[in-house]
Design a protein around this motif. Structure first.
Motif, short mmCIF file in Angstrom:
data_model
loop_
_atom_site.label_atom_id
_atom_site.label_comp_id
_atom_site.label_asym_id
_atom_site.label_seq_id
_atom_site.Cartn_x
_atom_site.Cartn_y
_atom_site.Cartn_z
N GLY A 1 0.81 -1.21 0.00
CA GLY A 1 0.00 0.00 0.00
C GLY A 1 0.85 1.26 0.00
N VAL A 2 1.92 1.26 0.78
CA VAL A 2 2.83 2.41 0.82
C VAL A 2 3.50 2.60 -0.55
CG1 VAL A 2 4.96 3.31 1.84
CG2 VAL A 2 3.23 2.24 3.30
N LEU A 3 3.92 1.51 -1.17
CA LEU A 3 4.53 1.61 -2.50
C LEU A 3 3.53 2.10 -3.53
CD1 LEU A 3 6.68 -1.66 -2.63
CD2 LEU A 3 7.48 0.68 -2.26
N MET A 4 2.27 1.71 -3.41
CA MET A 4 1.24 2.18 -4.34
C MET A 4 1.06 3.69 -4.24
SD MET A 4 -1.64 -0.81 -3.91
CE MET A 4 -1.39 -2.47 -4.51
N ILE A 5 1.00 4.19 -3.01
CA ILE A 5 0.87 5.64 -2.82
C ILE A 5 2.07 6.36 -3.40
CG2 ILE A 5 0.74 7.48 -1.09
CD1 ILE A 5 -0.82 5.53 0.69
#
Length: 478
Positions: free
Chosen positions: A337-341
């Protein structure tokens, strides 16, 4: 009790259901988002008469049809296991679960099935208006289907509105409370958003693949990549907020699951750390080699900087879930999720600099992250379902009491058969989908037929049709 490689019938039945659900989960995670994406593409085509949108619609329609079909087939096989491996659960929870599953068929599946044929083959037969309506109904049907299925699953986590009869069955008392049980709104929002985000990364990954192969002059490739990057930069932060709220709801109703997710083996009296990484040792009741941030866990759980927490050391051993898989799966989901953001922000910066279609490293990162949505949803599902153990209906029915009285050898044989057949049949389907994704949207896309009149590519002036080797005017999505 008979075991095979140290696994008894209960564990083998759990592995079998986990395998089939995980395999099934891949297809709805894509088809729910693709159905809405197709509705948007069709609407944009009717609004702008830009043939690149029609080209993209036909391109993704074939992929949607295959993934939808495989989702239906894998879902039916999964449902059969309620009667084979989990017959005790089916008997006891059937009065509640059965009607909800029937409502899903009557409202969602019939809606999808009724309009799917028109969506796939009816544009030239029924006209653009009815075809657009059919496309919308298929998209709505996928969300309604997810709504009913998630209501069933949520009730198993936060059961409400039921009573027990003399036969030990769970019988409905208040359908409103059953359907809209305490975790349902959070689970629905988080799961449907995850499907949209998964689709955005698939579409963006395919666009990135073609951009890396020098197809930036293809209007369809540019449009799909641009639309995906817009979706990611908007949806990924929203998903993070929804996930946090879902976590707080989980802590309210299933606190032991959150303790396993966070790796809190011991209790805290003055400040709760946020454990970033570590090696859970459930037998010793400790987190080895923990990397943590002091006190930060308190505000995250709305307990303040000096809050206290009862850890897993206050929970009987037999009521603890397996901590390691929950702990690691949760970190996979959050990490992705952090990488997606971050990728969404990167794409926005490239767009503002005017280099969205020329940023090679962005395209490489997008291609690498293309499957990340599937990994994240499966990791989230593992967190949710393993974290519910040892219950199949949380706080009510133990998993060990819900399994069918089957022999270990019989369950093992069916598990092996499932693995072989699934990888053969669905593997072939996935390979075919990847082959379809491997070619760029073309003017000769099968089934594409432009409406009479000029084709607009910028929403202002007519322009000639563009092939892969030419560079077109900027599209509204860009």
């Amino acid at each position: 009790m008979e075991t095979i490689f140290g696994l008894d019938a209960l564990m083998l039945a759990r592995i079998q259901f986990g395998f089939t659900v995980s395999f099934h989960f891949i297809f709805p995670a894509l088809s729910i988002g693709l159905a809405s994406y197709l509705a948007v593409l069709n609407g944009m085509y009717l609004w702008t008469r830009d043939e690149s949108y029609l080209r993209l619609f036909k391109y993704w329609l074939k992929i949607f049809a295959i993934s939808f079909a495989m989702g239906v087939v894998s879902g039916i096989v999964m449902a059969y296991q309620f009667g084979t491996n989990w017959s005790v659960f089916s008997d006891r929870a059937g009065p509640v679960i059965g009607p909800l599953m029937a409502y899903e068929v009557l409202t969602a599946f019939f809606l999808e099935a009724g309009f799917l044929g028109i969506m796939l083959f009816g544009r030239e037969r029924v006209g653009n208006g009815l075809h657009m309506f059919a496309t919308l109904m298929v998209a709505v049907g996928t969300v309604i289907s997810a709504t009913w299925i998630l209501s069933v699953n949520s009730w198993m986590h936060t059961p409400a509105g039921f009573a027990m009869n003399e036969a030990g069955q769970y019988v409905p008392e208040n359908w409103w409370e059953i359907i809209f049980n305490p975790s349902f709104p959070y689970r629905l929002a988080h799961s449907v958003t995850a499907a949209y985000l998964t689709t955005a990364f698939v579409v963006g990954g395919v666009g990135a693949w073609h951009l890396l192969r020098g197809r930036s002059g293809n209007a369809g490739v540019r449009t799909m990549f641009s639309m995906a990057m817009w979706m990611i930069v908007v949806t990924a932060p929203i998903q993070a907020v929804l996930g946090h709220e879902h976590g707080l709801n989980t802590y309210e109703h299933q606190p032991v699951k959150v303790l396993a997710m966070e790796g809190h083996f011991r209790s805290y009296e003055d400040g709760i750390p946020l454990i970033l990484f570590g090696i859970p040792d459930q037998e010793a009741g400790e987190m080895r080699h923990a990397l943590e941030i002091p006190r930060l866990g308190g505000p995250i759980l709305k307990k303040g900087w000096n809050g206290s927490l009862d850890g897993l050391d206050t929970v009987p051993d037999e009521l603890e879930p397996p901590v390691a898989p929950v702990f690691y799966a949760f970190r996979v989901m959050v990490g992705l999720g952090v990488l997606m953001i971050a990728l969404g922000v990167w794409g926005l910066a490239a767009r503002l600099r005017g280099t969205l279609y020329d940023a090679t490293w962005l395209h490489r990162a997008m291609l690498a992250m293309g499957p990340s949505g599937f990994v994240a949803v499966i990791a989230g599902w593992l967190t949710t379902e393993i974290g519910r153990q040892p219950f199949v209906i949380y706080g009510e029915l133990m998993t060990a009491d819900a399994v069918s009285p089957l022999g270990t050898a019989a369950v093992a044989a069916s598990l092996v058969a499932f693995i072989v057949i699934y990888f053969a049949i669905f593997g072939a389907g996935i390979v075919y989908i990847l082959r379809l994704m491997g070619h760029a949207p073309e003017l000769g896309e099968r089934g594409v037929r432009a409406e009479p009149g000029p084709i607009r590519t910028a929403g202002v002036t007519p322009a000639p049709q563009l092939g892969e080797g030419s560079r077109g005017a900027q599209h509204p999505a860009e």
